[in-house]
Design a protein around this motif. Structure first.
Motif, PDB file in Angstrom:
ATOM      1  N   MET A  57       0.825  -1.207   0.000  1.00  0.00           N
ATOM      2  CA  MET A  57       0.000   0.000   0.000  1.00  0.00           C
ATOM      3  C   MET A  57       0.858   1.255   0.000  1.00  0.00           C
ATOM      4  SD  MET A  57      -3.224  -1.124   2.401  1.00  0.00           S
ATOM      5  CE  MET A  57      -4.365   0.019   1.634  1.00  0.00           C
ATOM      6  N   VAL A  58       2.008   1.219   0.658  1.00  0.00           N
ATOM      7  CA  VAL A  58       2.928   2.347   0.632  1.00  0.00           C
ATOM      8  C   VAL A  58       3.449   2.569  -0.790  1.00  0.00           C
ATOM      9  CG1 VAL A  58       5.241   3.105   1.343  1.00  0.00           C
ATOM     10  CG2 VAL A  58       3.612   2.264   3.045  1.00  0.00           C
ATOM     11  N   ILE A  59       3.791   1.484  -1.474  1.00  0.00           N
ATOM     12  CA  ILE A  59       4.266   1.604  -2.855  1.00  0.00           C
ATOM     13  C   ILE A  59       3.169   2.197  -3.742  1.00  0.00           C
ATOM     14  CG2 ILE A  59       5.031   0.337  -4.894  1.00  0.00           C
ATOM     15  CD1 ILE A  59       7.122   0.672  -2.653  1.00  0.00           C
ATOM     16  N   CYS A  60       1.943   1.725  -3.570  1.00  0.00           N
ATOM     17  CA  CYS A  60       0.831   2.280  -4.342  1.00  0.00           C
ATOM     18  C   CYS A  60       0.639   3.756  -4.023  1.00  0.00           C
ATOM     19  CB  CYS A  60      -0.456   1.508  -4.042  1.00  0.00           C
ATOM     20  SG  CYS A  60      -0.470  -0.193  -4.648  1.00  0.00           S
ATOM     21  N   SER A  61       0.817   4.132  -2.750  1.00  0.00           N
ATOM     22  CA  SER A  61       0.702   5.530  -2.341  1.00  0.00           C
ATOM     23  C   SER A  61       1.754   6.386  -3.040  1.00  0.00           C
ATOM     24  CB  SER A  61       0.849   5.640  -0.819  1.00  0.00           C
ATOM     25  OG  SER A  61       0.786   6.971  -0.390  1.00  0.00           O
ATOM     26  N   ILE A  62       2.986   5.878  -3.133  1.00  0.00           N
ATOM     27  CA  ILE A  62       4.052   6.608  -3.814  1.00  0.00           C
ATOM     28  C   ILE A  62       3.733   6.768  -5.301  1.00  0.00           C
ATOM     29  CG2 ILE A  62       6.483   6.515  -4.490  1.00  0.00           C
ATOM     30  CD1 ILE A  62       7.035   5.060  -1.854  1.00  0.00           C
ATOM     31  N   VAL A  63       3.178   5.735  -5.896  1.00  0.00           N
ATOM     32  CA  VAL A  63       2.798   5.811  -7.320  1.00  0.00           C
ATOM     33  C   VAL A  63       1.755   6.902  -7.533  1.00  0.00           C
ATOM     34  CG1 VAL A  63       1.684   4.578  -9.211  1.00  0.00           C
ATOM     35  CG2 VAL A  63       3.419   3.419  -7.825  1.00  0.00           C
ATOM     36  N   TYR A  64       0.767   6.962  -6.641  1.00  0.00           N
ATOM     37  CA  TYR A  64      -0.255   8.010  -6.765  1.00  0.00           C
ATOM     38  C   TYR A  64       0.338   9.393  -6.515  1.00  0.00           C
ATOM     39  CZ  TYR A  64      -4.342   5.094  -7.539  1.00  0.00           C
ATOM     40  OH  TYR A  64      -5.270   4.252  -8.111  1.00  0.00           O
ATOM     41  N   LEU A  65       1.297   9.507  -5.592  1.00  0.00           N
ATOM     42  CA  LEU A  65       2.005  10.772  -5.403  1.00  0.00           C
ATOM     43  C   LEU A  65       2.690  11.183  -6.702  1.00  0.00           C
ATOM     44  CD1 LEU A  65       3.367  13.068  -3.761  1.00  0.00           C
ATOM     45  CD2 LEU A  65       5.146  11.412  -3.136  1.00  0.00           C
ATOM     46  N   HIS A  66       3.337  10.235  -7.347  1.00  0.00           N
ATOM     47  CA  HIS A  66       4.050  10.511  -8.605  1.00  0.00           C
ATOM     48  C   HIS A  66       3.070  10.950  -9.689  1.00  0.00           C
ATOM     49  CE1 HIS A  66       7.116  10.310 -11.627  1.00  0.00           C
ATOM     50  NE2 HIS A  66       6.486   9.373 -12.302  1.00  0.00           N
ATOM     51  N   TRP A  67       1.978  10.219  -9.837  1.00  0.00           N
ATOM     52  CA  TRP A  67       0.993  10.584 -10.850  1.00  0.00           C
ATOM     53  C   TRP A  67       0.411  11.976 -10.595  1.00  0.00           C
ATOM     54  CZ3 TRP A  67      -2.011   5.285 -10.798  1.00  0.00           C
ATOM     55  CH2 TRP A  67      -1.294   4.346 -11.531  1.00  0.00           C
ATOM     56  N   GLY A  68       0.090  12.260  -9.345  1.00  0.00           N
ATOM     57  CA  GLY A  68      -0.475  13.563  -9.008  1.00  0.00           C
ATOM     58  C   GLY A  68       0.506  14.696  -9.266  1.00  0.00           C
ATOM     59  N   THR A  69       1.773  14.467  -8.927  1.00  0.00           N
ATOM     60  CA  THR A  69       2.791  15.489  -9.155  1.00  0.00           C
ATOM     61  C   THR A  69       3.008  15.728 -10.641  1.00  0.00           C
ATOM     62  OG1 THR A  69       3.882  14.888  -7.072  1.00  0.00           O
ATOM     63  CG2 THR A  69       5.169  16.166  -8.657  1.00  0.00           C
TER      64      THR A  69
END
Length: 282
Positions: free
Chosen positions: A255-267
């Motif tokens: 879930m942390v990895i998925c959270s980082i992916v969403y951070l990347h997409w949002g940025t």
């Protein structure tokens, strides 16, 4: 003969030491009473590295962050628009933010059973938590910068305030003795980010119309992952069944990895948006 020798060396490497039950491990490693077997014995640094190649109950924790670390390290630079953004520092801090939690986590899980004992373990745990703190700190700076783009004074004040708040959070997280206290260390940072999201929706904050949803999913995944780790499910319902795979800590890692992916997409959405946006004239 040479080929046979290679096979023998590989077999020795993969065999690994005799693994221990929970009750036979040092007290500082007995942090999940529902994981009953598969513990590595106290080991030297070299023996800890060897544990990358045989099955034990930390292998899943190592690779659920180790593989994403390599992928992030290699692939993220190709997706970040380094030359298209006026403020290149945003790209730099974002890239570092995406790497930090995985680096600390892999080192912690590989060497947590080091012969140095509890002192080394506590140092590694603090390093792991420091990485988590950095993704919360550095990952939010581009969000603050873009949300308050049209308010330079407020923007600088908010970034300084968040950095100071994060410094306090880092202290709390790295000195906390329980998972509950570690999760609580990030509450004020989360509330600060949530206030920024509200400012985008109900105030004069700006940003890509598509990034907000991604950032909300990012924080939701991180919070749920932390709660799963605290509650220790599913192993709580069937102790011993999830010793090697599928336990709460591994679920949190994913879930942390998925959270980082969403951070990347949002940025990336915000970085694409900012290229063509002009603040209205007063």
């Amino acid at each position: 003969m040479k080929g046979q020798r290679v096979v023998e060396v590989v077999m020795v490497l993969y065999k690994g030491p005799r693994l221990l039950a929970l009750t036979k491990t040092p007290p500082h490693l007995q942090f999940n009473k529902f994981v009953l077997t598969g513990y590595r014995p106290v080991s030297t640094a070299q023996e800890c590295l060897r544990s990358l190649f045989y099955m034990h109950n930390e292998l899943g924790n190592i690779y659920t962050h180790g593989i994403p670390l390599v992928l992030f390290l290699v692939l993220l630079p190709f997706s970040i628009p380094w030359m298209e953004v006026e403020s290149v520092w945003i790209c730099i801090v974002h890239y570092i933010a995406c790497l930090c939690p995985t680096i600390g986590s892999v080192i912690y899980h590989v060497f947590m059973n080091h012969v140095g004992g509890e002192h080394v373990y506590d140092t590694l745990l603090s390093f792991d938590m420091f990485g988590v703190c950095l993704v919360n700190t550095l990952g939010a700076l581009p969000i603050i910068y873009i949300t308050l783009l049209c308010y330079p004074t407020m923007q600088q004040t908010a970034m300084l305030t968040y950095i100071l708040l994060s410094a306090y959070g880092i202290y709390c997280a790295t000195t906390a003795r329980t998972n509950v206290l570690r999760l609580q260390a990030f509450i004020w940072q989360a509330l600060f980010r949530f206030s920024l999201f509200l400012f985008r929706v109900y105030g004069s904050g700006v940003g890509s119309p598509h990034s907000l949803r991604l950032f909300i999913i990012m924080d939701s995944l991180a919070v749920v992952g932390g709660l799963v780790n605290i509650i220790q499910i599913p192993e709580r319902f069937s102790p011993g069944l999830f010793d090697n795979w599928g336990n709460s800590h591994q679920i949190m890692h994913v879930m942390v990895i998925c959270s980082i992916v969403y951070l990347h997409w949002g940025t990336l959405e915000d970085l694409a948006w900012i290229k063509s946006y002009q603040c209205p004239m007063e």
